[in-house]
Design a protein around this motif. Sequence first.
Motif, PDB file in Angstrom:
ATOM      1  N   GLN A 151      63.025  28.803   7.419  1.00 14.07           N
ATOM      2  CA  GLN A 151      64.255  29.261   6.779  1.00 14.07           C
ATOM      3  C   GLN A 151      64.783  30.435   7.616  1.00 14.07           C
ATOM      4  O   GLN A 151      64.282  31.554   7.513  1.00 14.07           O
ATOM      5  N   ASP A 235      60.809  30.201   2.087  1.00 11.60           N
ATOM      6  CA  ASP A 235      61.834  30.217   1.045  1.00 11.60           C
ATOM      7  C   ASP A 235      63.014  31.128   1.364  1.00 11.60           C
ATOM      8  O   ASP A 235      63.974  31.181   0.592  1.00 11.60           O
ATOM      9  N   ASP A 237      62.915  34.380   1.170  1.00 16.37           N
ATOM     10  CA  ASP A 237      62.883  35.499   0.217  1.00 16.37           C
ATOM     11  C   ASP A 237      62.107  36.686   0.784  1.00 16.37           C
ATOM     12  O   ASP A 237      61.225  36.523   1.640  1.00 16.37           O
TER      13      ASP A 237
END
Length: 264
Positions: A151, A235, A237
Amino acid sequence: MSADAGFARPGPSAPGPVAAPAPVVRRVLAQARFESAILLRNGEQLLVSLVLPALAMIGLTKASVPDLGPGPRIDIVVPGVLALAVISSAFTGQAIQTGFDRRYGVLRMLGTTPLGRGGLLAGKAVGVLAVLGVQVVVLSGLGLLLGWAPQWSGVPAAVLVGLVGTAAFVSLALLVAGTLRAEAVLAVANLVWLLLVAGGAVLVPASTLPAGVEHLARWLPSGALGEGLRAALLDGDLDVRALLVLGGWALVGGTAARRLFRWS
Protein backbone atom coordinates in the motif's frame (compact mmCIF):
# COMPACT_ATOMS: atom_id res chain seq x y z
CA MET A 1 88.08 27.77 19.56
CA SER A 2 85.73 25.05 19.08
CA ALA A 3 85.46 22.98 15.94
CA ASP A 4 82.09 24.60 15.27
CA ALA A 5 83.44 28.11 15.17
CA GLY A 6 82.37 29.95 12.05
CA PHE A 7 79.37 27.70 11.38
CA ALA A 8 75.91 28.88 12.36
CA ARG A 9 73.75 26.12 13.75
CA PRO A 10 70.18 26.15 12.45
CA GLY A 11 67.78 26.97 15.24
CA PRO A 12 64.59 25.07 15.97
CA SER A 13 62.00 25.68 13.30
CA ALA A 14 59.06 27.75 14.37
CA PRO A 15 55.82 25.75 14.66
CA GLY A 16 53.48 26.27 11.73
CA PRO A 17 49.89 27.28 12.10
CA VAL A 18 47.65 24.52 13.45
CA ALA A 19 44.88 23.60 11.06
CA ALA A 20 41.43 24.17 12.46
CA PRO A 21 39.30 21.03 12.86
CA ALA A 22 36.74 20.35 10.18
CA PRO A 23 33.15 21.49 10.81
CA VAL A 24 31.08 19.22 13.03
CA VAL A 25 28.82 18.05 10.20
CA ARG A 26 31.78 17.03 8.05
CA ARG A 27 33.35 15.13 10.96
CA VAL A 28 30.11 13.29 11.70
CA LEU A 29 29.58 12.41 8.02
CA ALA A 30 33.16 11.15 7.72
CA GLN A 31 32.64 8.93 10.75
CA ALA A 32 29.29 7.75 9.32
CA ARG A 33 31.00 6.74 6.05
CA PHE A 34 33.61 4.85 8.04
CA GLU A 35 30.98 3.08 10.16
CA SER A 36 28.79 2.10 7.20
CA ALA A 37 31.79 0.87 5.18
CA ILE A 38 32.84 -1.40 8.04
CA LEU A 39 29.34 -2.87 8.27
CA LEU A 40 29.01 -3.39 4.52
CA ARG A 41 32.50 -4.93 4.13
CA ASN A 42 32.11 -7.35 7.02
CA GLY A 43 31.06 -10.75 5.68
CA GLU A 44 29.38 -11.81 8.92
CA GLN A 45 27.42 -8.58 9.09
CA LEU A 46 26.33 -8.93 5.45
CA LEU A 47 25.13 -12.45 6.22
CA VAL A 48 22.96 -11.24 9.10
CA SER A 49 21.87 -7.97 7.48
CA LEU A 50 21.08 -9.03 3.91
CA VAL A 51 21.56 -12.72 3.15
CA LEU A 52 19.48 -14.18 5.98
CA PRO A 53 16.59 -11.68 5.55
CA ALA A 54 16.57 -12.40 1.79
CA LEU A 55 16.51 -16.15 2.39
CA ALA A 56 13.72 -15.70 4.96
CA MET A 57 11.71 -13.74 2.40
CA ILE A 58 12.06 -16.38 -0.30
CA GLY A 59 11.46 -19.28 2.08
CA LEU A 60 8.36 -17.87 3.77
CA THR A 61 6.88 -16.77 0.44
CA LYS A 62 7.30 -20.12 -1.27
CA ALA A 63 6.37 -22.29 1.74
CA SER A 64 2.85 -22.96 2.96
CA VAL A 65 3.75 -22.96 6.66
CA PRO A 66 3.59 -21.28 9.09
CA ASP A 67 0.14 -19.76 8.74
CA LEU A 68 0.53 -16.01 8.21
CA GLY A 69 -3.17 -15.15 8.13
CA PRO A 70 -5.39 -13.96 5.28
CA GLY A 71 -3.93 -12.24 2.23
CA PRO A 72 -1.05 -12.89 -0.16
CA ARG A 73 1.92 -14.30 1.75
CA ILE A 74 4.44 -12.03 0.05
CA ASP A 75 2.53 -8.92 1.21
CA ILE A 76 2.75 -10.14 4.81
CA VAL A 77 6.32 -11.41 4.56
CA VAL A 78 8.07 -8.30 3.18
CA PRO A 79 7.20 -5.91 6.08
CA GLY A 80 8.39 -8.56 8.53
CA VAL A 81 11.64 -9.00 6.64
CA LEU A 82 12.19 -5.23 6.66
CA ALA A 83 11.65 -5.29 10.44
CA LEU A 84 14.21 -8.10 10.66
CA ALA A 85 16.68 -5.98 8.68
CA VAL A 86 16.27 -3.09 11.14
CA ILE A 87 16.92 -5.41 14.10
CA SER A 88 19.94 -6.97 12.40
CA SER A 89 21.70 -3.67 11.66
CA ALA A 90 20.48 -1.36 14.43
CA PHE A 91 20.78 -3.88 17.26
CA THR A 92 22.90 -6.96 16.51
CA GLY A 93 25.43 -5.35 14.16
CA GLN A 94 25.78 -2.13 16.11
CA ALA A 95 26.06 -3.88 19.50
CA ILE A 96 28.83 -6.21 18.32
CA GLN A 97 30.79 -3.50 16.53
CA THR A 98 30.56 -1.04 19.42
CA GLY A 99 31.37 -3.73 21.97
CA PHE A 100 34.62 -4.67 20.23
CA ASP A 101 35.48 -1.00 19.54
CA ARG A 102 35.19 -0.45 23.27
CA ARG A 103 37.32 -3.50 24.07
CA TYR A 104 40.19 -2.41 21.81
CA GLY A 105 40.14 1.18 23.06
CA VAL A 106 38.80 2.68 19.83
CA LEU A 107 35.94 4.43 21.59
CA ARG A 108 38.23 5.99 24.19
CA MET A 109 40.69 7.16 21.51
CA LEU A 110 38.02 8.67 19.24
CA GLY A 111 36.38 10.32 22.22
CA THR A 112 39.52 12.45 22.73
CA THR A 113 39.68 13.61 19.09
CA PRO A 114 37.88 16.68 17.70
CA LEU A 115 35.08 14.27 16.76
CA GLY A 116 34.22 13.88 20.45
CA ARG A 117 31.88 11.39 22.06
CA GLY A 118 28.74 13.09 20.79
CA GLY A 119 30.08 13.17 17.24
CA LEU A 120 31.08 9.52 17.47
CA LEU A 121 27.59 8.46 18.53
CA ALA A 122 26.01 10.67 15.86
CA GLY A 123 28.30 9.11 13.24
CA LYS A 124 27.26 5.64 14.34
CA ALA A 125 23.58 6.57 14.09
CA VAL A 126 23.95 8.04 10.59
CA GLY A 127 26.01 5.02 9.54
CA VAL A 128 23.23 2.67 10.65
CA LEU A 129 20.67 4.70 8.67
CA ALA A 130 22.88 4.49 5.56
CA VAL A 131 23.14 0.71 5.86
CA LEU A 132 19.38 0.47 6.43
CA GLY A 133 18.85 2.46 3.24
CA VAL A 134 20.84 -0.15 1.31
CA GLN A 135 18.91 -2.96 2.98
CA VAL A 136 15.52 -1.40 2.18
CA VAL A 137 16.43 -0.90 -1.48
CA VAL A 138 17.77 -4.45 -1.93
CA LEU A 139 15.06 -6.27 0.05
CA SER A 140 12.20 -4.18 -1.36
CA GLY A 141 13.49 -4.83 -4.87
CA LEU A 142 13.58 -8.55 -4.17
CA GLY A 143 10.05 -8.36 -2.77
CA LEU A 144 8.73 -6.58 -5.85
CA LEU A 145 10.31 -9.28 -8.05
CA LEU A 146 8.45 -11.88 -5.97
CA GLY A 147 5.13 -10.10 -6.48
CA TRP A 148 4.93 -7.77 -3.48
CA ALA A 149 2.13 -5.20 -3.85
CA PRO A 150 2.46 -2.72 -0.94
CA GLN A 151 0.00 0.00 0.00
CA TRP A 152 2.02 2.95 -1.28
CA SER A 153 -0.09 5.37 0.78
CA GLY A 154 1.36 3.76 3.91
CA VAL A 155 4.99 4.39 3.00
CA PRO A 156 5.27 7.61 5.12
CA ALA A 157 3.88 5.73 8.13
CA ALA A 158 6.31 2.88 7.47
CA VAL A 159 9.23 5.33 7.35
CA LEU A 160 8.14 6.90 10.64
CA VAL A 161 7.78 3.52 12.35
CA GLY A 162 11.11 2.40 10.92
CA LEU A 163 12.95 5.49 12.19
CA VAL A 164 11.52 5.22 15.72
CA GLY A 165 12.21 1.49 15.69
CA THR A 166 15.79 2.15 14.64
CA ALA A 167 16.22 4.60 17.51
CA ALA A 168 14.86 2.02 19.96
CA PHE A 169 17.16 -0.77 18.79
CA VAL A 170 20.26 1.45 18.53
CA SER A 171 19.71 2.63 22.12
CA LEU A 172 19.39 -0.99 23.29
CA ALA A 173 22.51 -1.92 21.32
CA LEU A 174 24.52 0.85 23.00
CA LEU A 175 23.17 -0.23 26.39
CA VAL A 176 24.39 -3.82 25.83
CA ALA A 177 27.71 -2.80 24.22
CA GLY A 178 28.48 -0.24 26.91
CA THR A 179 27.85 -2.44 29.93
CA LEU A 180 29.02 -5.98 29.01
CA ARG A 181 32.32 -7.49 27.93
CA ALA A 182 32.82 -7.87 24.18
CA GLU A 183 32.49 -11.67 24.27
CA ALA A 184 29.26 -11.37 26.25
CA VAL A 185 27.97 -8.72 23.83
CA LEU A 186 28.55 -11.13 20.92
CA ALA A 187 26.63 -13.90 22.66
CA VAL A 188 23.78 -11.71 23.94
CA ALA A 189 23.28 -9.88 20.63
CA ASN A 190 23.06 -13.10 18.62
CA LEU A 191 20.85 -14.83 21.21
CA VAL A 192 18.42 -11.91 21.38
CA TRP A 193 18.29 -11.83 17.56
CA LEU A 194 17.34 -15.52 17.45
CA LEU A 195 14.73 -15.21 20.22
CA LEU A 196 13.08 -12.18 18.61
CA VAL A 197 12.96 -13.89 15.22
CA ALA A 198 11.48 -17.05 16.74
CA GLY A 199 8.82 -15.52 18.99
CA GLY A 200 8.97 -11.75 18.76
CA ALA A 201 6.31 -11.24 16.07
CA VAL A 202 8.90 -10.07 13.57
CA LEU A 203 8.40 -12.35 10.57
CA VAL A 204 4.94 -13.62 11.50
CA PRO A 205 2.01 -11.49 12.73
CA ALA A 206 1.41 -11.46 16.48
CA SER A 207 -2.15 -12.75 15.88
CA THR A 208 -0.74 -16.09 14.65
CA LEU A 209 1.21 -16.70 17.88
CA PRO A 210 -0.21 -18.53 20.93
CA ALA A 211 -2.44 -16.30 23.08
CA GLY A 212 0.04 -15.66 25.91
CA VAL A 213 2.95 -15.08 23.55
CA GLU A 214 0.87 -12.78 21.35
CA HIS A 215 0.13 -10.40 24.23
CA LEU A 216 3.78 -10.27 25.29
CA ALA A 217 5.08 -9.90 21.72
CA ARG A 218 2.98 -6.78 21.09
CA TRP A 219 4.88 -5.02 23.93
CA LEU A 220 8.30 -6.04 22.68
CA PRO A 221 10.17 -3.64 20.36
CA SER A 222 10.35 -6.42 17.78
CA GLY A 223 6.59 -7.03 17.85
CA ALA A 224 5.78 -3.33 17.75
CA LEU A 225 8.11 -2.82 14.79
CA GLY A 226 6.74 -5.80 12.87
CA GLU A 227 3.11 -4.91 13.56
CA GLY A 228 3.70 -1.23 12.75
CA LEU A 229 5.29 -1.99 9.38
CA ARG A 230 2.59 -4.53 8.49
CA ALA A 231 -0.16 -2.03 9.35
CA ALA A 232 1.50 0.61 7.16
CA LEU A 233 2.44 -1.49 4.15
CA LEU A 234 -0.52 -3.91 4.21
CA ASP A 235 -3.36 -1.53 5.10
CA GLY A 236 -1.89 1.94 4.67
CA ASP A 237 -2.48 2.74 8.38
CA LEU A 238 -0.33 4.25 11.10
CA ASP A 239 -0.34 1.90 14.12
CA VAL A 240 -0.22 4.52 16.89
CA ARG A 241 0.03 1.91 19.62
CA ALA A 242 3.08 0.30 18.01
CA LEU A 243 4.64 3.72 17.53
CA LEU A 244 4.17 4.57 21.21
CA VAL A 245 5.64 1.23 22.29
CA LEU A 246 8.72 1.81 20.14
CA GLY A 247 9.04 5.36 21.45
CA GLY A 248 8.89 4.05 25.02
CA TRP A 249 11.65 1.51 24.35
CA ALA A 250 13.77 4.23 22.72
CA LEU A 251 13.32 6.47 25.77
CA VAL A 252 14.08 3.72 28.28
CA GLY A 253 17.02 2.34 26.31
CA GLY A 254 18.48 5.76 25.62
CA THR A 255 18.21 6.88 29.24
CA ALA A 256 19.78 3.67 30.54
CA ALA A 257 22.58 3.80 27.95
CA ARG A 258 23.33 7.43 28.82
CA ARG A 259 23.72 6.58 32.50
CA LEU A 260 25.42 3.17 32.29
CA PHE A 261 27.55 3.29 29.12
CA ARG A 262 31.28 2.82 29.85
CA TRP A 263 33.73 4.06 27.23
CA SER A 264 36.58 1.75 28.25
